[in-house]
Scaffold this active site. Structure first.
Site, PDB file in Angstrom:
ATOM      1  N   ASP A   1       0.295  -7.356   1.515  1.00  0.00           N
ATOM      2  CA  ASP A   1       0.607  -6.329   1.704  1.00  0.00           C
ATOM      3  C   ASP A   1       2.784  -6.150   1.922  1.00  0.00           C
ATOM      4  O   ASP A   1       2.710  -5.343   2.360  1.00  0.00           O
ATOM      5  CB  ASP A   1       0.303  -5.980   2.953  1.00  0.00           C
ATOM      6  CG  ASP A   1       0.768  -3.889   2.760  1.00  0.00           C
ATOM      7  OD1 ASP A   1       0.005  -3.243   1.950  1.00  0.00           O
ATOM      8  OD2 ASP A   1      -0.313  -3.847   3.849  1.00  0.00           O
TER       9      ASP A   1
ATOM     10  N   HIS B   1       0.631  -1.004  -0.392  1.00  0.00           N
ATOM     11  CA  HIS B   1       0.817  -0.167  -0.060  1.00  0.00           C
ATOM     12  C   HIS B   1       1.568   0.883   0.377  1.00  0.00           C
ATOM     13  O   HIS B   1      -0.036   2.425  -0.615  1.00  0.00           O
ATOM     14  CB  HIS B   1      -0.858  -0.250   1.542  1.00  0.00           C
ATOM     15  CG  HIS B   1      -0.134   0.512   2.536  1.00  0.00           C
ATOM     16  ND1 HIS B   1       0.215  -0.936   3.358  1.00  0.00           N
ATOM     17  CD2 HIS B   1       0.122   1.733   3.403  1.00  0.00           C
ATOM     18  CE1 HIS B   1       0.480   0.058   4.628  1.00  0.00           C
ATOM     19  NE2 HIS B   1       0.217   1.233   4.761  1.00  0.00           N
TER      20      HIS B   1
ATOM     21  N   SER C   1       4.843   2.476   7.752  1.00  0.00           N
ATOM     22  CA  SER C   1       4.260   1.602   7.103  1.00  0.00           C
ATOM     23  C   SER C   1       5.556   0.482   6.312  1.00  0.00           C
ATOM     24  O   SER C   1       6.477   1.261   5.324  1.00  0.00           O
ATOM     25  CB  SER C   1       3.450   2.093   6.228  1.00  0.00           C
ATOM     26  OG  SER C   1       2.415   1.970   6.918  1.00  0.00           O
TER      27      SER C   1
END
Length: 380
Positions: A141, A111, A225
């Protein structure tokens, strides 16, 4: 008179070293006297400390391998603009895990890089390098980037996430909110292992996957992230992925276990995609189908309200060769009950490999049947 002669002659005797013992000034006493005088006069003296702990040593070991990742996309503010402008649409973090053949490889989140026209990596010293996307995987992911390795000085070491224990100290390193806070370090503990988080990949309101993650209370914020979750030895044991952001919730950060991530990282680096076993079917969970159609279209027994219904079978696929058809309902794989599509995907991806045989039990027209198919390597 005698005392006067001793006082006058004593310094000379000391200088000529004629006394049977040495007399040295006590520097500690002098320092204490100076400190007392300074405190009395209201003077503050700066004291420098060299603080070294397990946490600082772990951070020093891996911090240089944690990078920033910028997602650059084209934008056009005016319809008559001749050329699109490029701007940073989002930022995240990444971990350099390998340096080989003049190249360095970075793992981050899917993402973080999704939708990018260009990708840029910022090293710990501020150097910015263009990055090439080697591969990305929406299910896990994860994504792998390639950069020039000439200026890369530090490579992270992967640990063993299977050995983690609740309460174990961990450190999150990344770039929350972008370059302003690059290389930020937060400390916490392992709050939970084997957590299962529902994921809606296409935002249609239906759960597509159950992500198995590590829970930590180390602060993970937007921009973290793709960064590193590190143990006290300075080894990466997780890739920071998400946090639960609700008003009533605090301190729930989530990371992908590195043992789950390693085979996916290897596939993305080598093949640009994850090599997963393929059945060749389009599926829908029975519990998402109205009860009327469960009875009329699928013709399931009344006590069967679970399984994965086949909406379409790809010609010449493993499923087609095994005799599966549209409206068949898969309820068991290798003796394991299949409750829904997520259950099926989880068993297939986590337990089977390309080339394996898979025993399936399914309902067709109300009757339980069985078949065996051989899995190939296309995408499900």
């Amino acid at each position: 008179m005698g005392a006067f002669l001793v006082i006058v002659s004593f310094p000379k005797l000391v200088d000529l070293h004629l006394l049977p013992y040495n007399i040295q000034p006590d520097n500690n006493l002098q320092e204490k006297a100076d400190n007392h005088a300074n405190q009395t006069a209201g003077i503050t003296k700066n004291v420098q400390l060299n603080v070294v702990s397990g946490v600082t040593q772990a951070v020093d070991k891996v911090r240089g391998a944690v990078v920033g990742v910028s997602n650059i996309q084209s934008t056009s503010f005016w319809s008559d603009q001749e050329q699109d402008q490029e701007e940073t649409a989002g930022t995240g973090s990444g971990v350099i895990y390998k340096k080989e053949g003049g190249k360095a490889y970075v793992v981050t989140n899917n993402h973080v890089v999704e939708g990018a026209n260009k990708l840029e990596v910022s090293l710990a010293d501020g150097t910015k390098l263009p990055a090439k996307l080697r591969g990305a995987d929406i299910w896990s992911d994860l994504a792998v980037l390639e950069i020039d390795g000439k200026k890369v000085k530090s490579v992270a070491q992967f640990g063993n996430s299977d050995n983690l224990k609740p309460g174990e100290p961990v450190i999150a390193i990344g770039n929350p909110l972008g370059p302003t806070f690059s290389g930020s370090v937060t400390e916490g503990i392992i709050s939970g292992l084997g957590r299962t988080i529902p994921v809606d990949l296409n935002q249609d309101g239906i759960v597509d996957w159950q992500a198995e993650v590590i829970q930590t209370d180390a602060a993970i914020n937007p921009g973290n992230s793709g960064g590193a979750l590190v143990n006290i030895e300075g080894q990466v044991i997780g890739i920071n992925s998400m946090k639960i952001a609700q008003q009533a919730v605090e301190g729930i950060g989530l990371a992908i276990p590195i043992n789950s991530a390693k085979p996916i990282i290897d596939d993305l680096e080598k093949f640009g995609e994850v090599k997963r076993p393929y059945m060749g079917v389009d599926l829908k969970s029975v519990n998402e189908i109205p009860a009327y159609y469960q009875q009329e279209a699928l013709k399931l027994p009344k006590d069967v309200n679970y399984g994965a219904a086949i909406r379409e079978v790809v010609p010449n696929s493993p499923a087609a060769k095994a005799g599966l058809r549209e409206l068949d309902v898969i309820v068991e794989m290798d003796g394991k009950q299949i409750k829904d599509v997520v259950d099926l995907r989880k068993y297939l991806y986590n337990n089977k490999k390309i080339g394996d045989k898979l025993k399936i039990k399914f309902y067709r027209n109300g009757k339980l049947k069985e078949t065996t198919l051989k899995l190939t390597g296309e995408s499900l």
